[in-house]
Design a protein around this motif. Structure first.
Motif, PDB file in Angstrom:
ATOM      1  N   MET A   1       0.849  -1.171   0.000  1.00 58.82           N
ATOM      2  CA  MET A   1       0.000   0.000   0.000  1.00 58.82           C
ATOM      3  C   MET A   1       0.898   1.238   0.000  1.00 58.82           C
ATOM      4  SD  MET A   1      -2.809   1.281   2.807  1.00 58.82           S
ATOM      5  CE  MET A   1      -3.490  -0.324   2.841  1.00 58.82           C
ATOM      6  N   ARG A   2       0.473   2.257  -0.699  1.00 57.04           N
ATOM      7  CA  ARG A   2       1.230   3.516  -0.759  1.00 57.04           C
ATOM      8  C   ARG A   2       0.392   4.634  -0.151  1.00 57.04           C
ATOM      9  NH1 ARG A   2       5.502   5.788  -3.583  1.00 57.04           N
ATOM     10  NH2 ARG A   2       5.915   3.827  -4.631  1.00 57.04           N
ATOM     11  N   VAL A   3       1.029   5.378   0.784  1.00 60.38           N
ATOM     12  CA  VAL A   3       0.381   6.520   1.415  1.00 60.38           C
ATOM     13  C   VAL A   3       1.316   7.724   1.332  1.00 60.38           C
ATOM     14  CG1 VAL A   3      -1.004   5.132   3.017  1.00 60.38           C
ATOM     15  CG2 VAL A   3       1.239   5.932   3.734  1.00 60.38           C
ATOM     16  N   THR A   4       0.733   8.900   1.514  1.00 61.54           N
ATOM     17  CA  THR A   4       1.513  10.131   1.603  1.00 61.54           C
ATOM     18  C   THR A   4       1.571  10.521   3.069  1.00 61.54           C
ATOM     19  OG1 THR A   4       0.797  10.841  -0.581  1.00 61.54           O
ATOM     20  CG2 THR A   4       1.657  12.541   0.876  1.00 61.54           C
ATOM     21  N   ILE A   5       2.766  10.869   3.519  1.00 63.53           N
ATOM     22  CA  ILE A   5       2.962  11.289   4.908  1.00 63.53           C
ATOM     23  C   ILE A   5       3.500  12.704   4.897  1.00 63.53           C
ATOM     24  CG2 ILE A   5       4.242  10.859   7.039  1.00 63.53           C
ATOM     25  CD1 ILE A   5       4.395   7.899   6.082  1.00 63.53           C
ATOM     26  N   GLU A   6       2.843  13.569   5.666  1.00 62.55           N
ATOM     27  CA  GLU A   6       3.300  14.946   5.829  1.00 62.55           C
ATOM     28  C   GLU A   6       3.583  15.185   7.301  1.00 62.55           C
ATOM     29  OE1 GLU A   6       0.908  18.011   3.956  1.00 62.55           O
ATOM     30  OE2 GLU A   6       0.077  16.516   2.588  1.00 62.55           O
ATOM     31  N   ILE A   7       4.580  16.007   7.570  1.00 59.46           N
ATOM     32  CA  ILE A   7       4.895  16.362   8.952  1.00 59.46           C
ATOM     33  C   ILE A   7       4.767  17.868   9.112  1.00 59.46           C
ATOM     34  CG2 ILE A   7       6.327  14.366   9.469  1.00 59.46           C
ATOM     35  CD1 ILE A   7       8.772  16.135   8.866  1.00 59.46           C
ATOM     36  N   ALA A   8       4.237  18.273  10.257  1.00 59.10           N
ATOM     37  CA  ALA A   8       4.054  19.699  10.537  1.00 59.10           C
ATOM     38  C   ALA A   8       4.561  19.990  11.941  1.00 59.10           C
ATOM     39  CB  ALA A   8       2.582  20.073  10.415  1.00 59.10           C
ATOM     40  N   GLY A   9       5.611  20.786  12.022  1.00 60.80           N
ATOM     41  CA  GLY A   9       6.133  21.187  13.315  1.00 60.80           C
ATOM     42  C   GLY A   9       6.938  20.112  14.032  1.00 60.80           C
ATOM     43  N   LEU A  10       7.329  19.079  13.323  1.00 59.90           N
ATOM     44  CA  LEU A  10       8.142  18.012  13.908  1.00 59.90           C
ATOM     45  C   LEU A  10       9.509  17.985  13.220  1.00 59.90           C
ATOM     46  CD1 LEU A  10       5.395  15.269  13.918  1.00 59.90           C
ATOM     47  CD2 LEU A  10       6.445  16.246  15.955  1.00 59.90           C
ATOM     48  N   PRO A  11      10.582  17.783  13.976  1.00 61.06           N
ATOM     49  CA  PRO A  11      11.930  17.825  13.383  1.00 61.06           C
ATOM     50  C   PRO A  11      12.308  16.518  12.678  1.00 61.06           C
ATOM     51  CG  PRO A  11      12.078  17.477  15.742  1.00 61.06           C
ATOM     52  CD  PRO A  11      10.607  17.657  15.423  1.00 61.06           C
ATOM     53  N   LEU A  80      -6.220   1.867   6.771  1.00 63.52           N
ATOM     54  CA  LEU A  80      -5.774   2.806   5.754  1.00 63.52           C
ATOM     55  C   LEU A  80      -6.084   2.240   4.379  1.00 63.52           C
ATOM     56  CD1 LEU A  80      -2.285   3.693   7.295  1.00 63.52           C
ATOM     57  CD2 LEU A  80      -4.416   4.979   7.494  1.00 63.52           C
ATOM     58  N   SER A  81      -6.167   3.127   3.397  1.00 68.12           N
ATOM     59  CA  SER A  81      -6.403   2.731   2.016  1.00 68.12           C
ATOM     60  C   SER A  81      -5.285   3.275   1.144  1.00 68.12           C
ATOM     61  CB  SER A  81      -7.735   3.288   1.521  1.00 68.12           C
ATOM     62  OG  SER A  81      -8.800   2.767   2.273  1.00 68.12           O
ATOM     63  N   ASP A  82      -5.030   2.590   0.053  1.00 71.69           N
ATOM     64  CA  ASP A  82      -4.031   3.039  -0.898  1.00 71.69           C
ATOM     65  C   ASP A  82      -4.360   4.474  -1.317  1.00 71.69           C
ATOM     66  OD1 ASP A  82      -1.686   2.226  -2.362  1.00 71.69           O
ATOM     67  OD2 ASP A  82      -2.925   2.388  -4.162  1.00 71.69           O
ATOM     68  N   GLY A  83      -3.354   5.346  -1.252  1.00 70.57           N
ATOM     69  CA  GLY A  83      -3.555   6.737  -1.654  1.00 70.57           C
ATOM     70  C   GLY A  83      -3.920   7.678  -0.522  1.00 70.57           C
ATOM     71  N   ASP A  84      -4.112   7.152   0.699  1.00 81.09           N
ATOM     72  CA  ASP A  84      -4.431   8.023   1.841  1.00 81.09           C
ATOM     73  C   ASP A  84      -3.290   8.995   2.115  1.00 81.09           C
ATOM     74  OD1 ASP A  84      -6.929   6.968   2.376  1.00 81.09           O
ATOM     75  OD2 ASP A  84      -6.289   5.784   4.104  1.00 81.09           O
ATOM     76  N   THR A  85      -3.648  10.122   2.724  1.00 81.34           N
ATOM     77  CA  THR A  85      -2.670  11.102   3.195  1.00 81.34           C
ATOM     78  C   THR A  85      -2.810  11.233   4.701  1.00 81.34           C
ATOM     79  OG1 THR A  85      -2.690  12.344   1.118  1.00 81.34           O
ATOM     80  CG2 THR A  85      -1.928  13.516   3.082  1.00 81.34           C
ATOM     81  N   LEU A  86      -1.679  11.127   5.395  1.00 81.05           N
ATOM     82  CA  LEU A  86      -1.638  11.294   6.844  1.00 81.05           C
ATOM     83  C   LEU A  86      -0.761  12.481   7.176  1.00 81.05           C
ATOM     84  CD1 LEU A  86      -1.160   7.580   7.288  1.00 81.05           C
ATOM     85  CD2 LEU A  86      -2.879   8.767   8.615  1.00 81.05           C
ATOM     86  N   ILE A  87      -1.280  13.378   8.006  1.00 78.21           N
ATOM     87  CA  ILE A  87      -0.499  14.519   8.469  1.00 78.21           C
ATOM     88  C   ILE A  87      -0.260  14.336   9.964  1.00 78.21           C
ATOM     89  CG2 ILE A  87      -0.411  17.031   8.745  1.00 78.21           C
ATOM     90  CD1 ILE A  87      -2.387  17.192   6.369  1.00 78.21           C
ATOM     91  N   PHE A  88       1.003  14.376  10.350  1.00 81.31           N
ATOM     92  CA  PHE A  88       1.394  14.291  11.757  1.00 81.31           C
ATOM     93  C   PHE A  88       1.778  15.701  12.205  1.00 81.31           C
ATOM     94  CE2 PHE A  88       2.093  10.114   9.997  1.00 81.31           C
ATOM     95  CZ  PHE A  88       1.616   9.272  10.981  1.00 81.31           C
ATOM     96  N   LYS A  89       1.043  16.218  13.203  1.00 86.31           N
ATOM     97  CA  LYS A  89       1.243  17.596  13.661  1.00 86.31           C
ATOM     98  C   LYS A  89       1.744  17.608  15.099  1.00 86.31           C
ATOM     99  CE  LYS A  89      -1.878  20.612  12.196  1.00 86.31           C
ATOM    100  NZ  LYS A  89      -3.195  21.258  12.037  1.00 86.31           N
ATOM    101  N   ALA A  90       2.722  18.455  15.328  1.00 89.28           N
ATOM    102  CA  ALA A  90       3.270  18.632  16.663  1.00 89.28           C
ATOM    103  C   ALA A  90       2.242  19.282  17.568  1.00 89.28           C
ATOM    104  CB  ALA A  90       4.524  19.510  16.601  1.00 89.28           C
ATOM    105  N   PRO A  91       2.369  19.043  18.886  1.00 84.83           N
ATOM    106  CA  PRO A  91       1.455  19.709  19.816  1.00 84.83           C
ATOM    107  C   PRO A  91       1.587  21.219  19.701  1.00 84.83           C
ATOM    108  CG  PRO A  91       2.998  18.252  20.987  1.00 84.83           C
ATOM    109  CD  PRO A  91       3.355  18.221  19.542  1.00 84.83           C
ATOM    110  N   SER A  92       0.476  21.904  19.868  1.00 82.20           N
ATOM    111  CA  SER A  92       0.480  23.378  19.756  1.00 82.20           C
ATOM    112  C   SER A  92       0.956  24.007  21.034  1.00 82.20           C
ATOM    113  CB  SER A  92      -0.931  23.877  19.469  1.00 82.20           C
ATOM    114  OG  SER A  92      -1.454  23.222  18.360  1.00 82.20           O
TER     115      SER A  92
END
Length: 92
Positions: A1-11, A80-92
């Motif tokens: 399965m292929r997914v897109t992973i994005e990170i926000a505010g994480l090193p 999860l499904s093929d093509g899903d996008t997951l965004i991991f966000k740091a605590p505010s």
């Protein structure tokens, strides 16, 4: 399965080849299987910034699925499904 992973505010941009967004292929269907595959590929940095002592995603990290659904309790069992996008966000 292929997914897109994005990170926000994480090193993790260095871990992901100096990118905040990656395409990732893994042999599984759940968020737990995805996280296991990420740890196998990228190692300690994933554990350090995303996981708690039990190997689950730290509850301080927000996980957004396909830009619409914040995952909360039992999120490691999320299908999860093929093509899903997951965004991991740091605590505010």
């Amino acid at each position: 399965m292929r997914v897109t992973i994005e990170i926000a505010g994480l090193p993790l941009y260095k871990t992901f080849g100096k990118s905040k967004k990656i395409e990732f292929e893994f042999p599984g269907k759940t968020l737990k299987e995805l996280m296991s595959a990420l740890v196998r590929k990228f190692g300690f940095e994933i554990k350090k910034f995303l996981l708690d002592n039990n190997g689950d995603i730290d509850m301080d990290i927000q996980v957004l699925l396909n830009g619409a659904t914040y995952l909360s309790e039992n999120r490691m069992q999320t299908s999860l499904s093929d093509g899903d996008t997951l965004i991991f966000k740091a605590p505010s």
